[in-house]
Design an enzyme around this catalytic site. Structure first.
Site, PDB file in Angstrom:
ATOM      1  N   GLY A   1       0.797  -1.232   0.000  1.00  0.00           N
ATOM      2  CA  GLY A   1       0.000   0.000   0.000  1.00  0.00           C
ATOM      3  C   GLY A   1       0.823   1.272   0.000  1.00  0.00           C
TER       4      GLY A   1
ATOM      5  N   CYS B   1     -27.897  -8.869 -16.311  1.00  0.00           N
ATOM      6  CA  CYS B   1     -27.287  -8.665 -17.622  1.00  0.00           C
ATOM      7  C   CYS B   1     -28.259  -9.117 -18.720  1.00  0.00           C
ATOM      8  CB  CYS B   1     -25.987  -9.454 -17.724  1.00  0.00           C
ATOM      9  SG  CYS B   1     -25.270  -9.437 -19.382  1.00  0.00           S
TER      10      CYS B   1
ATOM     11  N   CYS C   1     -26.295 -12.322 -20.598  1.00  0.00           N
ATOM     12  CA  CYS C   1     -26.034 -13.614 -19.957  1.00  0.00           C
ATOM     13  C   CYS C   1     -26.907 -13.840 -18.734  1.00  0.00           C
ATOM     14  CB  CYS C   1     -24.557 -13.737 -19.591  1.00  0.00           C
ATOM     15  SG  CYS C   1     -24.098 -12.798 -18.118  1.00  0.00           S
TER      16      CYS C   1
ATOM     17  N   CYS D   1     -23.080  -6.994 -18.811  1.00  0.00           N
ATOM     18  CA  CYS D   1     -21.875  -7.160 -17.997  1.00  0.00           C
ATOM     19  C   CYS D   1     -20.766  -6.235 -18.503  1.00  0.00           C
ATOM     20  CB  CYS D   1     -21.353  -8.587 -18.099  1.00  0.00           C
ATOM     21  SG  CYS D   1     -22.332  -9.784 -17.204  1.00  0.00           S
TER      22      CYS D   1
ATOM     23  N   CYS E   1     -18.915 -12.494 -19.398  1.00  0.00           N
ATOM     24  CA  CYS E   1     -20.235 -12.568 -20.009  1.00  0.00           C
ATOM     25  C   CYS E   1     -20.240 -13.596 -21.147  1.00  0.00           C
ATOM     26  CB  CYS E   1     -20.616 -11.184 -20.530  1.00  0.00           C
ATOM     27  SG  CYS E   1     -22.335 -11.015 -21.016  1.00  0.00           S
TER      28      CYS E   1
END
Lengths: 281, 400
Positions: A31, A240, A243, A265, A271
């Site tokens: 980080g 979606c 899909c 998606c 997808c």
């Protein structure tokens, strides 16, 4: 003015070594933003030069590279970066998340979970999570050194007081390994929970701002929040249209000028795989 | 039915083919040569060399051509090439005091050793469009071209290899015959004349063996040393520095400047070759230098004296170096114990935003798709609006 002969993956080996050193330091201090001598790249600053330099430095001839932008392999800048590496390194490229050993991304984490054998490289525009609270680099570096993150908590609190919500929906700050507050790059906060205990190494490159940072595999990553206002990942509450997935991050597509909308998606490979599996049945 | 957008790759290829066509323009119009650009758009090439920080006129001309005259794009092309070049080391400091002068003016003294040399300047021209330039070839210039070739100056100025510095009088350098002085005699710097009387702060002594900072090889940190600050400003965007310099004149960090001296000409570049043990001349480059003289009232430790602001850049770029000198001086506010009141005095602000390649990249990256982030904002704003609408509904019901 002969056509210059470029090294494997464009960068010269000295530069790669310098970047690898920065990457190693970044992995050692999860980080923490490591300054590095970012090079001028043959694509504009702000268009992924940090991610490209990180990828170029870790890429080997046997790697398989996937590049996504907004979750998709077909977005123009993803196409451009994929072509850059296909040309300068001659590596195999793929659009399949599972097949890639290195995935360079802008603004998304793939829906398919990654493994220990993969590396996710993020393109980062502004690496400093405190930048818009305190523009001076000299100050923000001091604040990180002292783990002085009060300003960030005040900002989140003020959001709640004013709007009833934390009004940060992407680039939502996280705390890495209990120490450094980090900008996850402008991924939607929907993707934040994926970063915690993530199996793959996550590398972040900010070229213009000359910073590299990292999250080693299986590191604790917490989105900042309050006990009475816990972090909540958000997505459009729809399925979606292609899909049928109801748990993925969705793009909104305007279909006409009468308010027609369609949701699909954002992760185009995920997808497609779902649709492929559906057809196979 | 919506079909996910495909074909990005073909669209990109087609766009680039179209760009190439547009770059060339109407094929019935003769194509520009690099010589024409270098000779006739010389100041464009100078700016590209200065901000691209690569002294190579031919590459600069190529970049201007490839970029269709977009100078920031041309600078970017040169930078992206420059970054791939190996570094052999740092040259010896150039001596602008020994410059082969083409232009030298001081606004601080009426006359001075070496005199005022106007040289090739737009100053005092009346900005009236000269329609004779629109005729091709321009009748006025035909005569001059003949004269030039008679002096043997027009001979194949492009025979040098790329990367070689041009020799004065060849690629792009027209020595200052029209200025009324052929040979340049001793031309001491105005600041040195003032310095002899102790009226201006001494130039900070340079340490000959000290390493020279390079912000292209190490990330810039703050506070920045003066070498890095000047490097940053010399590469910085002319427009940005111009606006900042201007702002100091209008009161946002005023420095009371006088143009002590502006000089333009050729200087030798030498490189200390360890193998032979002495400095080897590499060639000559054209530079513009500006020394601003600024007021300073003195402090408890320093007597009242003038202070300096410094500007230097490749090629002929007076506006740039004057603005640079103003900003350099403004950035010394802390050193000189002045209150920082204007943006031009804020080191982090100035040095972080001066680079036009960085700036244009980040501003223009907004063209890239952001629909993932935009979607997350849409989700939040719809939710907040729904909550407010619901709260309004509840209030109305309560009122009824």
């Amino acid at each position: 003015m002969n056509a210059p002969a470029y090294n494997f993956a464009y960068l010269d080996e000295q530069t790669k070594r310098m970047i690898r050193r920065a990457i190693l330091k970044a992995i050692a201090i999860p980080g923490y933003q490591v300054p590095f001598a970012s090079r001028e790249m043959p694509m504009p600053y702000g268009w992924g030069t940090g991610g490209v330099q990180v990828t170029a430095s870790i890429l080997g001839p046997d790697d398989v590279l996937k590049v996504i932008d907004q979750g998709s392999d077909d977005t123009t800048n993803a196409v451009s970066i994929r072509k850059f590496f296909a040309k300068t390194a001659g590596v195999r490229t793929t659009t399949r998340t599972g097949e890639a050993s290195i995935i360079q991304t802008r603004h998304r984490i793939p829906e398919t979970p990654l493994t220990e054998d993969q590396i996710l490289v993020f393109q980062v525009p502004i690496p400093e999570p405190l930048r818009f609270l305190e523009p001076r680099e000299t100050e923000t570096r001091r604040m990180h050194a002292l783990a002085d993150y009060g300003l960030m908590h005040v900002k989140l609190y003020e959001d709640i007081a004013r709007h009833g919500h934390i009004a940060t929906t992407y680039a939502y700050p996280v705390k890495v390994d209990g120490r450094y507050v980090m900008d996850p790059s402008p991924t939607p906060k929907f993707d934040n929970p994926k970063m915690d205990d993530f199996a793959a190494l996550q590398l972040f490159g900010a070229g213009r701002e000359k910073r590299i940072y990292a999250i080693p595999p299986h590191t604790n990553v917490v989105s900042l929040d309050f006990e009475d206002h816990p972090f909540e990942p958000s997505r459009t509450p729809k399925s979606c249209a292609l899909c049928g997935a109801d748990d993925t991050y969705l793009d909104e597509v305007v279909t006409d000028d009468k308010g027609g909308r369609l949701f699909v998606c954002s992760d185009s490979d995920y997808c497609e795989e779902r649709r492929g599996a559906e057809q196979a049945k | 039915m919506y079909v996910a957008v495909k074909g990005g790759e073909r669209a990109i290829d087609n766009a680039h083919r179209l760009l190439e066509q547009k770059r060339r323009g109407d094929p019935a119009v003769p194509e520009l040569t690099l010589e024409q650009i270098s000779e006739q758009l010389a100041l464009a090439c100078d700016r590209v060399m200065a901000e691209g920080s690569l002294y190579d006129r031919e590459l600069a001309a190529l970049a201007v051509k490839q970029a269709r005259g977009d100078l920031v794009e041309a600078i970017f092309l040169v930078r992206a090439y420059r970054t791939t070049l190996p570094r052999f080391g740092a040259s010896e400091p150039i001596d602008t005091g020994a410059m082969e002068i083409r232009r030298r003016i001081s606004a601080a003294f009426k006359d001075l050793p070496g005199g005022q040399v106007l040289g090739p300047t737009f100053d005092y021209t009346h900005r009236l469009l000269d329609t004779t330039l629109g005729e091709s070839p321009s009748p006025r210039l035909r005569g001059e071209g003949r004269e030039r070739s008679e002096r043997g100056e027009g001979d194949s100025p492009h025979s040098r290899a790329p990367g070689d510095p041009p020799s004065p009088g060849a690629f792009g350098a027209d020595l200052s015959a029209q200025a009324g002085r052929g040979e340049s005699s001793a031309m001491p710097r105005v600041t040195d004349i003032l310095g002899n009387d102790g009226l201006i702060e001494p130039c900070p002594p340079g340490e000959a063996d000290a390493p020279v900072g390079d912000l292209t090889r190490a990330p810039l940190t703050f506070p920045a040393a003066r070498d890095l600050r000047l490097q940053n400003l010399a590469r910085g965007d002319e427009g940005f520095l111009l606006a900042l310099g201007y702002s100091t004149q209008r009161g946002y960090g005023r420095t009371h400047p006088f143009a002590g001296e502006i000089r333009l000409g050729e200087v030798e570049v030498e490189f200390m070759a360890e193998e032979v043990g002495f400095a080897v001349p590499l060639g000559a480059i054209t530079v513009t230098e500006c020394q601003m003289i600024n007021q300073f009232h003195g402090s408890s430790t320093e007597p009242p004296q003038f202070t300096r602001g410094y500007g230097l850049a490749f090629g002929h770029c007076e506006r740039k170096v004057m603005a640079m000198a103003l900003v350099d001086r403004a950035l010394r506010a802390d050193d000189l114990g002045e209150e920082r009141k204007g943006p031009a005095q804020n080191e982090e602000f100035v040095l972080s935003h001066s680079d036009n390649v960085q700036a244009t990249g980040f501003v223009e990256h907004l063209k890239l798709p952001h629909y993932v982030d935009f979607q997350s904002e849409l989700v939040l704003i719809r939710r907040m609006r729904a909550e407010i609408a619901a709260a309004g509904e509840t209030q109305r019901e309560a009122a009824e």
